[in-house]
Design an enzyme around this catalytic site. Structure first.
Site, PDB file in Angstrom:
ATOM      1  N   ASN A 122       0.675  -1.312   0.196  1.00 34.48           N
ATOM      2  CA  ASN A 122      -0.004  -0.143   0.283  1.00 34.48           C
ATOM      3  C   ASN A 122       1.320   1.227   0.275  1.00 34.48           C
ATOM      4  O   ASN A 122       2.373   1.205   0.795  1.00 34.48           O
ATOM      5  CB  ASN A 122      -0.831   0.167   1.550  1.00 34.48           C
ATOM      6  CG  ASN A 122      -1.002  -0.167   2.452  1.00 34.48           C
ATOM      7  OD1 ASN A 122       0.468  -0.713   2.523  1.00 34.48           O
ATOM      8  ND2 ASN A 122      -0.838   0.482   3.344  1.00 34.48           N
ATOM      9  N   GLU A 143       0.267   5.297   0.674  1.00 37.18           N
ATOM     10  CA  GLU A 143      -0.798   6.884   1.226  1.00 37.18           C
ATOM     11  C   GLU A 143      -0.383   7.834   0.946  1.00 37.18           C
ATOM     12  O   GLU A 143       0.890   7.461  -0.008  1.00 37.18           O
ATOM     13  CB  GLU A 143      -0.621   6.200   2.666  1.00 37.18           C
ATOM     14  CG  GLU A 143      -1.241   4.816   3.228  1.00 37.18           C
ATOM     15  CD  GLU A 143      -1.363   5.174   4.724  1.00 37.18           C
ATOM     16  OE1 GLU A 143      -2.445   4.103   5.176  1.00 37.18           O
ATOM     17  OE2 GLU A 143      -0.645   5.871   5.264  1.00 37.18           O
ATOM     18  N   CYS A 158      -4.117   0.129  -2.512  1.00 33.88           N
ATOM     19  CA  CYS A 158      -4.108  -0.845  -1.731  1.00 33.88           C
ATOM     20  C   CYS A 158      -2.872  -1.511  -1.818  1.00 33.88           C
ATOM     21  O   CYS A 158      -2.930  -1.596  -3.232  1.00 33.88           O
ATOM     22  CB  CYS A 158      -4.835  -0.868  -1.821  1.00 33.88           C
ATOM     23  SG  CYS A 158      -6.903  -0.378  -1.303  1.00 33.88           S
ATOM     24  N   GLU A 192      -3.323  -4.562  -3.179  1.00 32.10           N
ATOM     25  CA  GLU A 192      -3.351  -5.766  -3.760  1.00 32.10           C
ATOM     26  C   GLU A 192      -3.906  -5.825  -5.098  1.00 32.10           C
ATOM     27  O   GLU A 192      -3.359  -5.762  -6.334  1.00 32.10           O
ATOM     28  CB  GLU A 192      -5.474  -5.976  -3.002  1.00 32.10           C
ATOM     29  CG  GLU A 192      -4.957  -7.115  -2.026  1.00 32.10           C
ATOM     30  CD  GLU A 192      -5.647  -5.708  -0.719  1.00 32.10           C
ATOM     31  OE1 GLU A 192      -5.717  -6.404   0.027  1.00 32.10           O
ATOM     32  OE2 GLU A 192      -4.915  -4.899  -0.797  1.00 32.10           O
ATOM     33  N   CYS A 248     -11.230  -3.535  -3.754  1.00 33.32           N
ATOM     34  CA  CYS A 248      -9.372  -4.004  -4.224  1.00 33.32           C
ATOM     35  C   CYS A 248     -10.812  -5.374  -5.131  1.00 33.32           C
ATOM     36  O   CYS A 248      -9.929  -5.933  -6.024  1.00 33.32           O
ATOM     37  CB  CYS A 248      -8.645  -4.432  -3.276  1.00 33.32           C
ATOM     38  SG  CYS A 248      -7.482  -3.042  -2.612  1.00 33.32           S
TER      39      CYS A 248
END
Length: 133
Positions: A45, A47, A56, A58, A92
């Site tokens: 991830n 941010e 994210c 994924e 996701c």
């Protein structure tokens, strides 16, 4: 799926989790995606001060795989430091469903707990190409 492969995915997700950029939530996530060709693609991830601009782990792993020419996937491991293994967020789940609901998911925490499931179990009714008719 072979337990050694599952553990390899989890280990790769743990490693990349350490590279996550999470200065706001301090919630680091790592993901490892196994393609049908046998290659593993990782993501973490990232941010952003504008929260909606974050990505994210994924999706990061899936974008990495697609950038390398992959479009078919077998399994994904997701690792968090939470007390219970974390799950992919709704965005996701929708994103991954584009590549097939049969994706095996191995959701793990740092204490070694692993939940083995599939994307279909977590996301039974995605918006799909059929929804565009």
């Amino acid at each position: 799926m072979d337990e050694r492969v599952i553990q390899q995915l989890i280990d790769e997700a743990k490693k990349v989790r350490e590279r996550a950029y999470a200065p706001y939530s301090n919630f680091k996530v790592g993901a490892a995606l196994l393609s049908n060709s046998g290659k593993i693609y990782t993501g973490c991830n990232v941010e952003n001060a504008s929260y909606g601009a974050a990505i994210c782990a994924e999706r990061s792993a899936a974008v990495h795989a697609v950038a390398m020419g992959e479009h078919s996937f077998k399994a994904m491991a997701v690792v968090t430091a939470s007390s219970k293994p974390g799950t992919p967020c709704g965005i996701c789940r929708q994103f991954l469903s584009e590549f097939g609901l049969d994706l095996k998911l191995f959701l793990a925490n740092l204490e070694g707990e692993v939940v083995k499931t599939t994307l279909a179990e977590y996301f039974p009714a995605p918006f799909s190409p059929d929804s565009l008719d």
